[in-house]
Design an enzyme around this catalytic site. Structure first.
Site, PDB file in Angstrom:
ATOM      1  N   VAL A 192       3.463  34.416  71.886  1.00  0.00           N
ATOM      2  CA  VAL A 192       2.819  34.501  70.570  1.00  0.00           C
ATOM      3  C   VAL A 192       2.712  33.031  69.786  1.00  0.00           C
ATOM      4  CG1 VAL A 192       2.910  35.367  68.316  1.00  0.00           C
ATOM      5  CG2 VAL A 192       3.850  36.490  70.125  1.00  0.00           C
TER       6      VAL A 192
ATOM      7  N   ASP B 246      -7.151  39.503  71.888  1.00  0.00           N
ATOM      8  CA  ASP B 246      -6.073  38.527  72.241  1.00  0.00           C
ATOM      9  C   ASP B 246      -5.389  38.422  70.816  1.00  0.00           C
ATOM     10  OD1 ASP B 246      -5.499  35.240  71.328  1.00  0.00           O
ATOM     11  OD2 ASP B 246      -5.114  36.059  73.291  1.00  0.00           O
TER      12      ASP B 246
ATOM     13  N   LYS C 139      -1.017  39.836  70.271  1.00  0.00           N
ATOM     14  CA  LYS C 139       0.184  39.042  69.667  1.00  0.00           C
ATOM     15  C   LYS C 139       0.758  39.904  68.621  1.00  0.00           C
ATOM     16  CE  LYS C 139      -2.220  35.024  71.228  1.00  0.00           C
ATOM     17  NZ  LYS C 139      -3.331  33.912  70.929  1.00  0.00           N
TER      18      LYS C 139
ATOM     19  N   GLY D 193      -3.104  26.144  74.723  1.00  0.00           N
ATOM     20  CA  GLY D 193      -3.379  25.090  75.161  1.00  0.00           C
ATOM     21  C   GLY D 193      -2.270  24.987  76.606  1.00  0.00           C
TER      22      GLY D 193
END
Lengths: 315, 315
Positions: B133, B201, B205, B297
């Site tokens: 998350v 997506d 989360k 990332g």
């Protein structure tokens, strides 16, 4: 965990109030003159009610607190500078007795950081101090989790009183003295607001952060500090014409600490409003993390104390 | 801690790269077809270099990973829905073997939360999943520290691709298809961007967060999800005239999860720009905490994995 709480001001009493909600027990609670001690759990509401009615918090001496069977000493007595006493001695006593310490008192952490860590190294207990920086906002624990070595700088607004004053000056075009008086009426500024408006309170917090980044080496006297008392209303008007405003911004790096009024973009992250605080944690691998929220207040700071208690290992 | 890393995509390889910096050792690293195993510490750069050159990561079978003497399994294989396999079985194997698990893979935590917790209860190992998350942003650990019971809701922007697209549409007056193509060129959106733009997506989360608040009970199919594919440029123009913009906002409470495009104040906290993410954690005693930063990332997510590793007790 069994908590012994030193300090029955806004923070100490909130810790006592909320401890049960977090699954902990208060076995001792002391103010500067009295203490209430109960190994089976202090009746917190009764003790605080007694104090509020003008009677003593309890019938014990504050020194009796150290004789109880506690796991964590919560040091929530008023912040003092220089030798940071009597707070420092309280911490020393608990660590010498192999107990944990959670501080809300900034003094020992800002002024005698390396000595604290040395005492901790010789103790079965640990020290934690999330509550000394940014109230409810997770700062120290965030730095701890991403490891201090990966943090290059911490910047932000860490004094709600000064921030409130500057916000109101900008919003209403009023001068400093006028807004300070308003802040005092609202209880946002204290009767003696010196440490808030002269930058000392913010500087203590950034000194603590510099100590965390560098494992010590800094105290308040090392910080370059300018307060907000001389920010004229005209400076805020001028800033606004350029899409900027002024905030009391602090910065901690491994090189040192600076606190002072700075121009910031009006709609940027640092232009938090009212009494809100923000920290920007610059990291090597993960860019910049911004944490903001309520930087002060009894319950707010108590949540930081109780978060710390939750992270302590069993003794 | 000795790490066994499943997954050599952006996150897995970043964890392998950064592990040493955090004081940990990589004893196994696997992709879907090969593994490299070395009880004295994998030569990570060599293994990844080999893979990048088109050769195998190593000469072992991925299943060999479970035979090594590791402390923490890092589950960084691609998120899968429904039965969350093969990720779920990987977690099950590690916990059955009394090892810790740190997940970056959202599947098991969103879709089979209660089963994970049951396996954990029977294991000497613990599971942590900060990396599922908000990338580098501390979310799960912040909720854990203030205790889930004191959190009433979590709201925010948790998909950087969708946020980037909406930011660019508003800033440049371009339409969705045009900006999506730009995002793909920049590597901000994947060749198949479906899960990012349709809200899946983000929903995964927020489902994870709802599970944390309620100790289970939710999976993706329980979430009400609307994506950004049908947001017309004209809606953003109209919003701007009113000092607002549109962001893909999610919310998790004990009642459930909703994700969809929402109007938010243009200069408000939720109007994060570019690929930045933000969570607003609403608490009972400490008001609202806002944490923002890089939500995705390789290195960013790896820092969350390594933060979790740092919080695990020794086995």
């Amino acid at each position: 965990m069994r908590l012994a709480i030193l300090g029955a001001g806004a923070v100490g009493r909130s810790v006592a109030d909320l401890a049960g909600e977090y699954g902990h027990e208060v076995v001792a609670l002391a103010d500067s003159s009295h203490a209430v001690v109960d190994e089976s759990g202090v009746a917190v509401a009764d003790a605080l009610g007694s104090k509020d009615a003008g009677d003593a918090l309890g019938s014990s001496d504050p020194a009796d607190v150290f004789e109880t069977d506690y796991d964590v000493l919560v040091e929530a007595t008023p912040t003092t500078l220089g030798d940071a006493e009597p707070g420092f001695s309280h911490v020393e006593r608990a660590l010498t007795d192999d107990r944990h310490v959670v501080l809300a008192n900034k003094g020992p952490v800002a002024e005698r950081y390396e000595e604290l860590r040395a005492l901790e190294a010789d103790s079965a207990g640990s020290i934690r101090f999330e509550a000394t920086v940014g109230g409810a906002i997770p700062v120290c624990s965030t730095i701890e989790d991403c490891t201090p070595q990966s943090v290059t700088a911490v910047r932000g607004v860490l004094n709600g009183t000064a921030n409130f004053i500057l916000t109101r000056m900008a919003a209403e075009g009023l001068d400093y003295e006028h807004v300070l008086a308003e802040a005092q009426d609202l209880g946002v500024a204290e009767a003696d607001p010196t440490f808030d408006v002269d930058g000392t309170d913010a500087a203590l917090k950034f000194v603590i952060l510099a100590n965390v980044l560098s494992e010590g080496g800094f105290s308040l006297e090392d910080a370059e500090v300018t307060g907000i008392q001389n920010v004229p209303g005209s400076a805020l008007d001028l800033a606004a014409e350029d899409g900027r405003t002024i905030r009391l911004i602090g910065e901690a790096t491994r090189e040192g600490v600076r606190v002072g009024p700075r121009l910031v973009p009006e709609n940027g992250a640092l232009a938090v409003t009212g009494t809100r605080n923000i920290v920007q944690i610059e990291t090597k691998n993960a860019g910049s993390l911004h944490n903001s929220g309520r930087g002060a207040g009894g319950p707010e700071t108590a949540t930081a104390v109780l978060s710390d208690v939750g992270r302590l290992p069993s003794l």
